[in-house]
Enzyme design. Structure first.
Site, PDB file in Angstrom:
ATOM      1  N   SER A 254      71.897 -36.489 -21.607  1.00  0.00           N
ATOM      2  CA  SER A 254      71.574 -37.396 -22.601  1.00  0.00           C
ATOM      3  C   SER A 254      72.732 -37.592 -23.372  1.00  0.00           C
ATOM      4  O   SER A 254      73.695 -37.133 -23.258  1.00  0.00           O
ATOM      5  CB  SER A 254      70.224 -36.827 -23.192  1.00  0.00           C
ATOM      6  OG  SER A 254      69.662 -37.992 -24.070  1.00  0.00           O
ATOM      7  N   ASN A 255      72.334 -38.397 -24.346  1.00  0.00           N
ATOM      8  CA  ASN A 255      73.315 -38.822 -25.610  1.00  0.00           C
ATOM      9  C   ASN A 255      72.623 -38.383 -26.978  1.00  0.00           C
ATOM     10  O   ASN A 255      71.207 -38.344 -27.099  1.00  0.00           O
ATOM     11  CB  ASN A 255      73.354 -40.223 -25.654  1.00  0.00           C
ATOM     12  CG  ASN A 255      74.181 -40.816 -24.836  1.00  0.00           C
ATOM     13  OD1 ASN A 255      75.410 -40.396 -24.270  1.00  0.00           O
ATOM     14  ND2 ASN A 255      73.816 -42.176 -24.263  1.00  0.00           N
ATOM     15  N   HIS A 256      73.288 -38.156 -28.055  1.00  0.00           N
ATOM     16  CA  HIS A 256      72.827 -37.970 -29.295  1.00  0.00           C
ATOM     17  C   HIS A 256      72.107 -39.344 -29.717  1.00  0.00           C
ATOM     18  O   HIS A 256      72.937 -40.283 -29.825  1.00  0.00           O
ATOM     19  CB  HIS A 256      74.031 -37.740 -30.371  1.00  0.00           C
ATOM     20  CG  HIS A 256      74.733 -36.347 -30.201  1.00  0.00           C
ATOM     21  ND1 HIS A 256      73.831 -35.212 -30.536  1.00  0.00           N
ATOM     22  CD2 HIS A 256      75.547 -35.655 -29.780  1.00  0.00           C
ATOM     23  CE1 HIS A 256      74.473 -34.186 -30.539  1.00  0.00           C
ATOM     24  NE2 HIS A 256      75.618 -34.141 -29.920  1.00  0.00           N
TER      25      HIS A 256
ATOM     26  N   ALA B 117      70.881 -45.603 -27.190  1.00  0.00           N
ATOM     27  CA  ALA B 117      71.947 -44.790 -26.616  1.00  0.00           C
ATOM     28  C   ALA B 117      71.598 -44.735 -25.069  1.00  0.00           C
ATOM     29  O   ALA B 117      71.248 -43.710 -24.823  1.00  0.00           O
ATOM     30  CB  ALA B 117      72.260 -43.559 -27.559  1.00  0.00           C
ATOM     31  N   VAL B 118      72.009 -45.558 -24.394  1.00  0.00           N
ATOM     32  CA  VAL B 118      71.835 -45.410 -23.012  1.00  0.00           C
ATOM     33  C   VAL B 118      72.892 -44.704 -22.216  1.00  0.00           C
ATOM     34  O   VAL B 118      73.999 -44.931 -22.651  1.00  0.00           O
ATOM     35  CB  VAL B 118      71.825 -47.004 -22.288  1.00  0.00           C
ATOM     36  CG1 VAL B 118      71.360 -46.968 -20.787  1.00  0.00           C
ATOM     37  CG2 VAL B 118      70.946 -47.994 -23.027  1.00  0.00           C
TER      38      VAL B 118
END
Ligand code: CTP
Ligand code: CA
Length: 225
Positions: free
Chosen positions: A33-35, A100-101
């Site tokens: 994932s992303n922040h 935030a893909v």
């Protein structure tokens, strides 16, 4: 600002906003994932609703409360987020991509938990579709606004994305600055469009969202003629 919001600059518009991170599963218990807290996207949803729009919020996993009167569609992966966006694209006036893909997802999702074995393992990742670029190239194209999260050469990268993804506007976010962006309640950004730009000093994400919605509504109205 209050008075302009009261005059409902987005009356009758359907605004679709992507927000939060996506999660790309590796196995039943793990993901990449992303922040992303989702705060900016949720603040934009609230501001658009207050400006008179009907709002659909396509949200990755976040811990935020759905803003009043916004329709929330929960998704997890980038592919699910794309599906949800395509489901509403033909009935959308303004599309704002603040999510935030994850740029890549695991090539395969293991059906069972991957067990610990050697000292090193390798993951093969494949590129996810670009959601905002897909929407901006759609036959029934809405007015499309992207974000650019950058740690260096912010203006150049943001303008590059504006052109490459065929966007109407892009919100450039310098995520290298401490105390703004990511999990913070404050943010400072610059908004670019093909023949102009507007800088916004650091302020709360909710105040910034109202400013951005006004600037987007102005440009949307100007472009529609
Ligand atoms: N975006 C998207 N789908 C993706 C990747 C990004 O819709 N698969 C959108 C984001 O929501 C944002 C914009 O594209 O509105 C820019 O995202 P960003 O990560 O800054 O740019 P990328 O094009 O992914 O390039 P890079 O990460 O290499 O800087
Ligand atoms: Ca990216």
């Amino acid at each position: 600002l209050e008075r302009q919001f009261e005059s409902a600059v987005l009356d009758g518009c359907h605004v679709v906003i992507t927000a939060g991170p996506t999660r790309e599963a590796l196995d039943p218990v793990r993901y990449i994932s992303n922040h992303s807290s989702g705060k900016m996207g949720y603040a934009l949803a609230r501001a658009a609703q207050e400006a008179g729009a009907r709002v659909t919020l396509i949200s990755g996993p976040v811990t935020l409360t759905t803003p009043d009167r916004c329709q929330r569609v929960n998704v997890s992966s980038a592919l699910e987020m794309l599906d949800a966006a395509l489901n509403v694209v033909s009935d959308c006036d303004i599309f704002i991509a603040s999510a935030a893909v994850a740029d890549y997802r695991p090539a395969a999702v293991a059906e069972q938990k991957i067990k610990k074995s050697g000292d090193e393992i390798q993951l093969t990742l494949v590129k996810n579709p670009d959601i905002v670029a897909t929407i901006a190239s759609h036959a029934e194209r809405p007015f499309t606004v992207g974000f650019a999260a950058e740690t260096t050469d912010v203006a150049a990268y943001a303008k590059g994305k504006l052109a490459r993804k065929n966007l109407d506007m892009i919100v450039a976010n310098d995520v290298s600055q401490p105390g703004i962006g990511f999990n913070s309640d404050d943010n400072a950004v610059t908004l670019y469009w093909p023949d102009g730009e507007q800088a916004f000093a650091a302020m709360s994400k909710q105040a910034l969202a109202r400013e951005l919605i006004l600037a987007i509504a102005q440009r949307y109205t100007a472009v529609l003629g």
